[in-house]
Every structure is written in structure tokens, then in C-alpha cells.
Design an enzyme around this catalytic site. Sequence first.
Site, short mmCIF file in Angstrom:
data_model
loop_
_atom_site.label_atom_id
_atom_site.label_comp_id
_atom_site.label_asym_id
_atom_site.label_seq_id
_atom_site.Cartn_x
_atom_site.Cartn_y
_atom_site.Cartn_z
N GLU A 123 0.83 -1.22 0.00
CA GLU A 123 0.00 0.00 0.00
C GLU A 123 0.87 1.27 0.00
O GLU A 123 0.38 2.36 0.32
CB GLU A 123 -0.96 0.02 1.21
CG GLU A 123 -1.93 -1.14 1.27
CD GLU A 123 -2.98 -1.17 0.16
OE1 GLU A 123 -2.99 -0.27 -0.70
OE2 GLU A 123 -3.78 -2.13 0.15
N HIS A 146 -2.98 1.83 8.49
CA HIS A 146 -4.04 1.07 7.84
C HIS A 146 -4.22 -0.25 8.57
O HIS A 146 -3.24 -0.95 8.84
CB HIS A 146 -3.69 0.80 6.37
CG HIS A 146 -4.57 -0.23 5.73
ND1 HIS A 146 -5.93 -0.07 5.62
CD2 HIS A 146 -4.29 -1.45 5.19
CE1 HIS A 146 -6.44 -1.14 5.03
NE2 HIS A 146 -5.46 -2.00 4.77
N HIS A 219 -13.09 -3.67 3.40
CA HIS A 219 -11.65 -3.91 3.53
C HIS A 219 -11.08 -3.40 4.86
O HIS A 219 -10.60 -4.19 5.66
CB HIS A 219 -10.93 -3.29 2.32
CG HIS A 219 -9.44 -3.47 2.34
ND1 HIS A 219 -8.67 -3.43 1.21
CD2 HIS A 219 -8.57 -3.70 3.36
CE1 HIS A 219 -7.40 -3.63 1.53
NE2 HIS A 219 -7.32 -3.79 2.83
ZN LIG Z 1 -5.64 -4.00 4.06
#
Ligand SMILES: [Zn+2]
Length: 272
Positions: A123, A146, A219
Amino acid sequence: MNDFFQENKKVAKVIHEVADLANYLWQKGWAERNAGNISVNLSDIIEDVDLDLDNYPKFELAQPYPALGNKFFFVTGTGKRMRDLAQNPMKNACIIKLNKKADSYHIISMKKRNLYNFRPTSELPTHLLVHNQLVESGSTKRAVVHTHPNELVAMTQIPKFQNAETLNKTLWGMHPEAFVFVPRGVFMVPYILPGSHKIADATVVGFEQGHEVVIWEKHGAFAIGDTVSDAFDMIDILSKSARIWFMAKQSGFEPEGLNEEQLLELKDAFLK
Ligand SMILES: [Zn+2]
């Protein structure tokens, strides 16, 4: 170079905070296998490091991040487990330095010969784009987190909560402190392929609009803060609200929530 980071007390403190947070995320069940990623902008606390960058592996970025030239970041590694990171942060995360044009970076906490298959989080496009926005806007926020908070993700499986307005009103209504600490509410990003530049572009819009938490439908959550603990707190508070909503539903009741008048009273008292 590892010695330098261990000796630099401010950097060591950040790494220690990230390791502690990795442990919380694992204990909360929000960090299954290699889930979750964290980055911290270290540029205020690493100033003059004499580096021969040729000794360190270099990687090209797919796009430049104009505000991030020569900046340093602590970034968790791709495929690494939060529970391992908690024990050994320097083997499961790295420090990167972007080049002057901010279109490539060097991993400066590992020598080329020690790199093996280590790479920063998949990410990274979202982390760098969010940091770019934070630096450009003069924000004091240095941390981006995250994670996969179960109850918040579960709420985004319910179609009516795929709308930020409904989701925010419900989360605020479950506990007044959700409004006190997250008065701008969350920004919702509809489902997009993880790790993509498309999800980075969609996420940064939420932070540009002044939100501190962005929810990725089905998510997880992305949050920003002065420190990683501050970013975590935002997600933790909202998760508590989501948990209360499910607890009420599971006991057979439709949760009442705060009414319009009570929410307006909170807005008057806390929304600056
Ligand atoms: Zn994730």
C-alpha cells in the site's frame, strides 16, 4: 546505519511506538497474517545523515510525490506480520529516503546484501500520496495507519452503511465520544483493488477534505495522526461505536442512537 537509528533517540521512540501499535493491532484481531501497514514521516527528526546512497538498494516509484523530495519514512514491510513486527521492527519494517525528485527511493536501514526479498508495504502508493498531501497542506500529522477493524469492516458489508452520511450518523449516535473525537466523521471509499494507485487517489480525497479516517468498503480503515497512537485512537473510538451497534442488534433491538437534537448539541459544543 542500523546503529545510527538505534542511537537516535527520537527515531528509536517512533520505532518503539510502531512496534507497540503492531502488538495492539494483533491483539485486537485487526491484523490477521500480514494485514495492516504503517508509515511515519521521520524527516523532522532525521536531518543530517551522511549517506552513500550507492550502498543502499534503490527502487523506482510509478509516479513522483512532489512534496516528498529527500524525505525519510519508517514503513512496514510487505507480507510481514504485525505480530512479528512487534517483536522485531527493524526486520519487518524499513526506513526509506526518497530522492530529490521524489520519483525513487532507497531503503537505508538495510544494506544491499541483507535485503533478500524485503520490500515496503504494497500500500506504499496510498501512504506516500497521503504523506504528500499532509506535507503540502502544512499538517502536523506524521503517521498513517491502515488496519482491518472487524466491526467497522462488517458495517460496510451492509448496503445502507456504504454511504458516509448514514454511517457517520450511526457511529456518532452509538456513543457521544465518537463525535467528540471524530467530529468530521469518516470518508467512504467504495471497493477498489487494494495496493492500486486508484485506491490511493480515492483515499487522499478524504484527507484533502479534512477527514482523519477513511474507510475502505469491505476492507479496512486508513487513519492519520500526529503519532501512530493518535491515528489508532481514531479507528479505535469508531470501532467501539460499531461494536455497540452490533451488540444492540444481536440482543434483538434496533439501536436508537442519538437524536437530531442531541447531535446538534454535540456539534455546537465540539465542532470548531
Ligand atoms: Zn488491508
